[in-house]
Motif scaffolding. Structure first.
Motif, short mmCIF file in Angstrom:
data_model
loop_
_atom_site.label_atom_id
_atom_site.label_comp_id
_atom_site.label_asym_id
_atom_site.label_seq_id
_atom_site.Cartn_x
_atom_site.Cartn_y
_atom_site.Cartn_z
N LEU A 105 -1.66 -21.24 17.39
CA LEU A 105 -2.69 -20.31 17.46
C LEU A 105 -3.91 -20.77 16.61
N ARG A 106 -4.94 -21.24 16.81
CA ARG A 106 -6.09 -21.64 15.98
C ARG A 106 -7.35 -20.53 16.21
N PHE A 107 -7.58 -20.25 14.95
CA PHE A 107 -8.77 -19.03 15.02
C PHE A 107 -10.04 -19.92 15.14
N PHE A 108 -10.87 -19.32 16.24
CA PHE A 108 -12.09 -20.26 16.55
C PHE A 108 -13.29 -19.62 16.36
N LEU A 109 -13.54 -18.21 16.71
CA LEU A 109 -14.83 -17.55 16.56
C LEU A 109 -14.38 -16.02 16.48
N ARG A 110 -15.31 -15.45 15.96
CA ARG A 110 -15.24 -13.74 15.69
C ARG A 110 -16.64 -13.26 16.33
N ALA A 111 -16.40 -12.40 17.02
CA ALA A 111 -17.63 -11.70 17.68
C ALA A 111 -17.61 -10.10 17.42
N ILE A 112 -18.53 -9.52 17.14
CA ILE A 112 -18.64 -7.86 16.97
C ILE A 112 -19.68 -7.63 18.12
N THR A 113 -18.96 -6.52 18.89
CA THR A 113 -19.67 -6.09 19.85
C THR A 113 -21.27 -5.58 19.32
N PRO A 114 -22.20 -5.56 19.88
CA PRO A 114 -23.57 -5.10 19.55
C PRO A 114 -23.50 -3.64 19.59
N PRO A 115 -24.53 -2.77 18.93
CA PRO A 115 -24.75 -1.61 19.31
C PRO A 115 -25.39 -1.31 20.54
N PRO A 179 -11.98 -32.58 22.40
CA PRO A 179 -10.60 -32.35 22.66
C PRO A 179 -9.98 -31.83 21.28
N SER A 180 -10.42 -31.50 20.16
CA SER A 180 -9.82 -31.05 19.07
C SER A 180 -9.29 -29.72 19.46
N LEU A 181 -8.09 -29.19 19.09
CA LEU A 181 -7.43 -27.91 19.18
C LEU A 181 -7.19 -27.26 17.69
N GLU A 182 -7.65 -28.05 16.75
CA GLU A 182 -7.58 -27.47 15.58
C GLU A 182 -8.55 -26.51 14.89
N THR A 183 -8.24 -25.70 13.96
CA THR A 183 -9.27 -24.77 13.44
C THR A 183 -10.70 -25.48 13.01
N PRO A 184 -11.73 -24.96 13.50
CA PRO A 184 -12.93 -25.76 12.99
C PRO A 184 -13.16 -25.41 11.46
N LYS A 185 -13.96 -26.21 11.00
CA LYS A 185 -14.23 -26.23 9.43
C LYS A 185 -14.82 -24.91 9.24
N ARG A 186 -15.70 -24.43 9.95
CA ARG A 186 -16.43 -23.21 9.80
C ARG A 186 -16.20 -22.32 11.37
N VAL A 187 -16.03 -21.15 11.29
CA VAL A 187 -15.92 -20.33 11.91
C VAL A 187 -16.96 -19.22 12.12
N PRO A 188 -17.83 -19.17 13.36
CA PRO A 188 -18.90 -18.23 13.39
C PRO A 188 -18.48 -16.86 13.44
N LEU A 189 -19.11 -15.90 12.76
CA LEU A 189 -19.05 -14.42 12.99
C LEU A 189 -20.35 -13.88 13.58
N VAL A 190 -20.34 -13.66 14.88
CA VAL A 190 -21.51 -13.48 15.69
C VAL A 190 -21.64 -11.86 15.72
N ARG A 191 -22.82 -11.29 15.33
CA ARG A 191 -23.07 -9.95 15.29
C ARG A 191 -23.94 -9.41 16.53
N ASN A 192 -24.15 -10.42 17.54
CA ASN A 192 -25.07 -10.13 18.49
C ASN A 192 -24.70 -10.77 19.63
N ASP A 193 -25.63 -11.04 20.66
CA ASP A 193 -25.23 -11.79 21.89
C ASP A 193 -25.16 -13.38 21.67
#
Length: 203
Positions: A105-115, A179-193
């Motif tokens: 498993l590789r952490f790729f992105l984090r997103a929080i559902t908007p209000p 084609p990389s399946l490695e963890t990105p250098k930075r992962v976005p935490l998205v707080r909107n769409d």
């Protein structure tokens, strides 16, 4: 709609095959009566259960992914291991597939559902190659109460599906990352769409 809804930790798994040729992801459709994202095509996933913290993984998760999962923690009681367990459990419950190699498993992105949505989640998206599944690319999967019309969708064809904005955004980033399946250098935490709206870069 109240904006004071609790935000639940959740995990989603993006299972990928044919990475070097014509990449495809496993997706299914939520039911028309679902409270959250009815009729939309999504990846397998769901909320973290309290019991997930008590499950011991068969191997350690990727160290870099673990480090990134520890950043910007809104719920300290949800460990990286519990998030990984939830992703594996939800995959099995919704598709019948068993991920045998948690370390893939590789952490790729984090997103929080908007209000303003009927439910809100703090979702972590994990990448995993189909080779980490018991049976690999030949493994059988099946529809469930949560997801129907499960099938492999080539990245070239995903936008023909009914998607929410965050799913489309994840797929766009995935196309850039492969084609990389490695963890990105930075992962976005998205707080909107959209990433452009409100984003924190983890890493």
């Amino acid at each position: 709609m109240s904006d004071d809804l609790p935000i639940r930790a959740a995990s989603t798994i993006i299972l990928i095959r044919d990475v070097a040729t014509r990449p495809a992801v496993l997706m299914g459709q939520r039911g028309k009566g679902a409270v959250f994202m009815p009729r939309k095509y999504v990846f397998p996933g769901g909320a973290v259960d309290a019991a997930d913290a008590n499950v011991q993984l068969s191997e350690p998760i990727d160290p870099r992914s673990r480090q990134l999962l520890m950043l910007e923690k809104d719920a300290p009681e949800v460990t990286p291991e519990a998030l990984a367990v939830a992703a594996i459990r939800e995959l099995a419950e919704e598709t019948g597939l068993v991920l045998e190699r948690p370390g893939a498993l590789r952490f790729f992105l984090r997103a929080i559902t908007p209000p303003g949505r009927p439910r809100r989640f703090d979702a972590r998206f994990f990448l995993a190659p189909v080779e980490a599944i018991s049976g690999g690319a030949e493994a059988d999967f099946h529809d469930s109460d949560e997801l129907s019309h499960l099938h492999w969708v080539a990245l070239d064809d995903v936008h023909a599906l009914d998607l929410v904005k965050v799913t489309a955004m994840v797929l766009e980033r995935l196309a850039e990352h492969l084609p990389s399946l490695e963890t990105p250098k930075r992962v976005p935490l998205v707080r909107n769409d959209r990433i452009e709206d409100r984003v924190v870069w983890l890493g």
